[in-house]
Design a protein around this motif. Structure first.
Motif, PDB file in Angstrom:
ATOM      1  N   ALA A 176      76.982  -9.492  15.901  1.00 35.20           N
ATOM      2  CA  ALA A 176      77.700  -9.990  14.731  1.00 35.20           C
ATOM      3  C   ALA A 176      76.811 -10.795  13.795  1.00 35.20           C
ATOM      4  O   ALA A 176      77.122 -10.931  12.610  1.00 35.20           O
ATOM      5  N   GLY A 177      75.705 -11.348  14.308  1.00 31.57           N
ATOM      6  CA  GLY A 177      74.936 -12.282  13.506  1.00 31.57           C
ATOM      7  C   GLY A 177      73.611 -11.777  12.963  1.00 31.57           C
ATOM      8  O   GLY A 177      72.974 -12.453  12.149  1.00 31.57           O
ATOM      9  N   ARG A 178      73.170 -10.598  13.401  1.00 31.01           N
ATOM     10  CA  ARG A 178      71.883 -10.053  12.945  1.00 31.01           C
ATOM     11  C   ARG A 178      72.029  -8.557  12.688  1.00 31.01           C
ATOM     12  O   ARG A 178      72.805  -7.875  13.356  1.00 31.01           O
ATOM     13  N   TYR A 179      71.281  -8.065  11.703  1.00 28.48           N
ATOM     14  CA  TYR A 179      71.253  -6.625  11.488  1.00 28.48           C
ATOM     15  C   TYR A 179      69.912  -6.230  10.906  1.00 28.48           C
ATOM     16  O   TYR A 179      69.112  -7.090  10.517  1.00 28.48           O
ATOM     17  N   VAL A 180      69.661  -4.932  10.895  1.00 34.99           N
ATOM     18  CA  VAL A 180      68.402  -4.400  10.383  1.00 34.99           C
ATOM     19  C   VAL A 180      68.718  -3.427   9.254  1.00 34.99           C
ATOM     20  O   VAL A 180      69.468  -2.464   9.451  1.00 34.99           O
ATOM     21  N   ASN A 181      68.149  -3.693   8.096  1.00 34.11           N
ATOM     22  CA  ASN A 181      68.316  -2.805   6.951  1.00 34.11           C
ATOM     23  C   ASN A 181      67.110  -1.878   6.873  1.00 34.11           C
ATOM     24  O   ASN A 181      65.969  -2.310   7.064  1.00 34.11           O
ATOM     25  N   SER A 182      67.352  -0.599   6.618  1.00 37.24           N
ATOM     26  CA  SER A 182      66.263   0.358   6.472  1.00 37.24           C
ATOM     27  C   SER A 182      66.281   0.944   5.067  1.00 37.24           C
ATOM     28  O   SER A 182      67.303   0.933   4.381  1.00 37.24           O
ATOM     29  N   PHE A 183      65.126   1.477   4.644  1.00 36.83           N
ATOM     30  CA  PHE A 183      64.919   1.947   3.280  1.00 36.83           C
ATOM     31  C   PHE A 183      64.270   3.332   3.367  1.00 36.83           C
ATOM     32  O   PHE A 183      63.167   3.463   3.908  1.00 36.83           O
ATOM     33  N   THR A 184      64.946   4.357   2.832  1.00 37.91           N
ATOM     34  CA  THR A 184      64.514   5.731   3.077  1.00 37.91           C
ATOM     35  C   THR A 184      64.433   6.555   1.803  1.00 37.91           C
ATOM     36  O   THR A 184      65.410   7.230   1.430  1.00 37.91           O
ATOM     37  N   PRO A 185      63.297   6.541   1.107  1.00 36.66           N
ATOM     38  CA  PRO A 185      63.069   7.528   0.051  1.00 36.66           C
ATOM     39  C   PRO A 185      63.026   8.933   0.656  1.00 36.66           C
ATOM     40  O   PRO A 185      62.731   9.100   1.847  1.00 36.66           O
ATOM     41  N   THR A 186      63.291   9.928  -0.183  1.00 39.46           N
ATOM     42  CA  THR A 186      63.370  11.307   0.310  1.00 39.46           C
ATOM     43  C   THR A 186      62.516  12.226  -0.549  1.00 39.46           C
ATOM     44  O   THR A 186      62.570  12.171  -1.781  1.00 39.46           O
ATOM     45  N   LEU A 187      61.747  13.070   0.109  1.00 39.67           N
ATOM     46  CA  LEU A 187      60.852  14.021  -0.553  1.00 39.67           C
ATOM     47  C   LEU A 187      61.395  15.428  -0.331  1.00 39.67           C
ATOM     48  O   LEU A 187      61.689  15.814   0.797  1.00 39.67           O
ATOM     49  N   VAL A 188      61.527  16.193  -1.415  1.00 36.88           N
ATOM     50  CA  VAL A 188      62.056  17.553  -1.333  1.00 36.88           C
ATOM     51  C   VAL A 188      61.052  18.512  -1.955  1.00 36.88           C
ATOM     52  O   VAL A 188      60.724  18.404  -3.143  1.00 36.88           O
ATOM     53  N   ASN A 189      60.576  19.444  -1.145  1.00 44.03           N
ATOM     54  CA  ASN A 189      59.704  20.504  -1.635  1.00 44.03           C
ATOM     55  C   ASN A 189      60.564  21.738  -1.848  1.00 44.03           C
ATOM     56  O   ASN A 189      61.056  22.347  -0.896  1.00 44.03           O
ATOM     57  N   THR A 190      60.755  22.116  -3.115  1.00 41.36           N
ATOM     58  CA  THR A 190      61.608  23.264  -3.432  1.00 41.36           C
ATOM     59  C   THR A 190      60.843  24.570  -3.399  1.00 41.36           C
ATOM     60  O   THR A 190      61.433  25.644  -3.554  1.00 41.36           O
ATOM     61  N   GLY A 191      59.543  24.505  -3.227  1.00 43.34           N
ATOM     62  CA  GLY A 191      58.690  25.678  -3.316  1.00 43.34           C
ATOM     63  C   GLY A 191      57.956  25.751  -4.636  1.00 43.34           C
ATOM     64  O   GLY A 191      56.842  26.282  -4.718  1.00 43.34           O
ATOM     65  N   SER A 192      58.574  25.171  -5.680  1.00 49.29           N
ATOM     66  CA  SER A 192      57.914  25.122  -6.986  1.00 49.29           C
ATOM     67  C   SER A 192      57.728  23.697  -7.480  1.00 49.29           C
ATOM     68  O   SER A 192      56.895  23.440  -8.352  1.00 49.29           O
ATOM     69  N   GLU A 193      58.492  22.758  -6.926  1.00 49.92           N
ATOM     70  CA  GLU A 193      58.389  21.342  -7.306  1.00 49.92           C
ATOM     71  C   GLU A 193      58.407  20.482  -6.050  1.00 49.92           C
ATOM     72  O   GLU A 193      59.079  20.821  -5.062  1.00 49.92           O
ATOM     73  N   LEU A 194      57.677  19.377  -6.104  1.00 53.12           N
ATOM     74  CA  LEU A 194      57.735  18.365  -5.050  1.00 53.12           C
ATOM     75  C   LEU A 194      58.434  17.153  -5.647  1.00 53.12           C
ATOM     76  O   LEU A 194      57.873  16.449  -6.489  1.00 53.12           O
ATOM     77  N   VAL A 195      59.675  16.935  -5.223  1.00 49.19           N
ATOM     78  CA  VAL A 195      60.571  15.970  -5.855  1.00 49.19           C
ATOM     79  C   VAL A 195      60.762  14.776  -4.929  1.00 49.19           C
ATOM     80  O   VAL A 195      61.199  14.924  -3.783  1.00 49.19           O
TER      81      VAL A 195
END
Length: 326
Positions: A92-111
């Motif tokens: 109840a008194g502690r938690y962990v926050n995470s941060f997750t950027p996402t990379l998507v390779n569509t085959g023609s673009e890396l987003v």
């Protein structure tokens, strides 16, 4: 070997084994290897295929702290929040926050969707996007499109590094409403001042390379934007579709996998319009639950990927196991 001889050998073998087991002086010892603890960490990325797209969730860092109350359930008493957490095997008194950027390779673009807290946060174990991007097999120069879901510091902190664009070859995409809100002169004072000044430093210098989106607009083929306001005035989420497979990137629509999903109406401190954010959570996760599609939430437990099923008051987060592997 004659049958009699085989029987004799078998009897001798059994007798010999019994003698060994019965002799107290003969002991079988288990080998023990003493190895020092290792400081090698997790690679910090998780990769899977979505139709013809390759998706990589990248952990920018983990931040432990006090809470989740009152950041989550700001309009609730501490005991109510604590009870929900304990029901879900959480302290109840502690938690962990995470941060997750996402990379998507569509085959023609890396987003790349969002950029984490940036290099300035690395001393605290955050800001790991760039080194983990490289560990995953790509470089910052490979990124062709950077999408900013909204302009809070943990999403735009990695846009610039040492005064220069981190992703030198990229063009930038963000919501028109988000950009207009944070770049208005009146944001440079009052409660929005710090965030607005970060926008002036990190985002505004790239305006000439920026494409501005409205609700339903396309980033690249197969990736479209959806307004999901409340957390910020122009907060956007994104629908990915490829070869009949679908994934929602929900950004900061829900930021705690228990408090924000099982109780979507609870107020969250970082939501600028708390009632609107709560209505958006219900709209977005009603859709995700009804369509039974996976989602990737920026602050969900890494790799931040899962499903939701309806509960009486909200939704249960169901982490992905092997669904994306087959």
């Amino acid at each position: 070997m004659p049958t009699a001889d085989r029987r004799s050998v078998l009897k001798m073998s059994v007798a010999g084994t019994a003698a060994v087991l019965a002799t107290p002086q003969i002991m079988v010892r288990t080998a023990h290897a003493q190895a020092p603890m290792t400081d090698v960490g997790n690679a910090g990325f998780h990769r899977f295929n979505l139709g013809g797209f390759e998706v990589t969730a990248i952990l920018d860092g983990l931040r432990p702290g006090d809470g989740p109350h009152p950041t989550f359930g700001e309009d609730q008493d501490a005991e109510t929040v604590a009870s929900l957490l304990e029901e879900n095997f959480l302290p109840a008194g502690r938690y962990v926050n995470s941060f997750t950027p996402t990379l998507v390779n569509t085959g023609s673009e890396l987003v790349l969707f969002d950029t984490g807290l940036g290099a300035a946060a690395r001393e605290g174990g955050m800001g790991q996007l760039r080194p983990r991007l490289e560990a995953s097999g790509y470089s910052a120069d490979d990124v062709s499109v950077v999408v900013l879901t909204h302009f809070h510091g943990d999403h735009i902190g990695g846009v610039m590094e040492d005064g220069a664009p981190t992703f030198a070859n990229a063009r930038y995409v963000t919501g028109q409403a988000e950009y207009d809100f944070w770049t208005a002169d009146e944001r440079l004072s009052g409660p929005t001042e710090n965030s607005a000044r970060a926008v002036q430093s990190n985002v505004v210098p790239l305006a000439e390379k920026m494409t501005f989106l409205g609700d339903g607009d396309e980033v690249v083929p197969g990736i479209s934007a959806m307004l999901a306001t409340g957390h910020t005035p122009g907060h956007m989420i994104f629908n990915l579709e490829s070869d009949g497979k679908r994934l929602m990137l929900t950004a900061d629509t829900a930021n705690h996998y228990v408090a924000s999903l099982q109780r979507p109406d609870w107020h969250v401190r970082f939501d600028m319009d708390k009632d609107e954010a709560a209505a958006t959570r219900r709209r977005v996760f009603d859709m995700i639950a009804a369509d039974r599609v996976p989602f990737l939430g920026y602050h969900m437990p890494f790799p931040a990927l899962g499903y939701v099923e309806p509960l009486d008051q909200g939704y249960r987060f169901v982490p992905v196991s092997y669904q994306m592997m087959i």
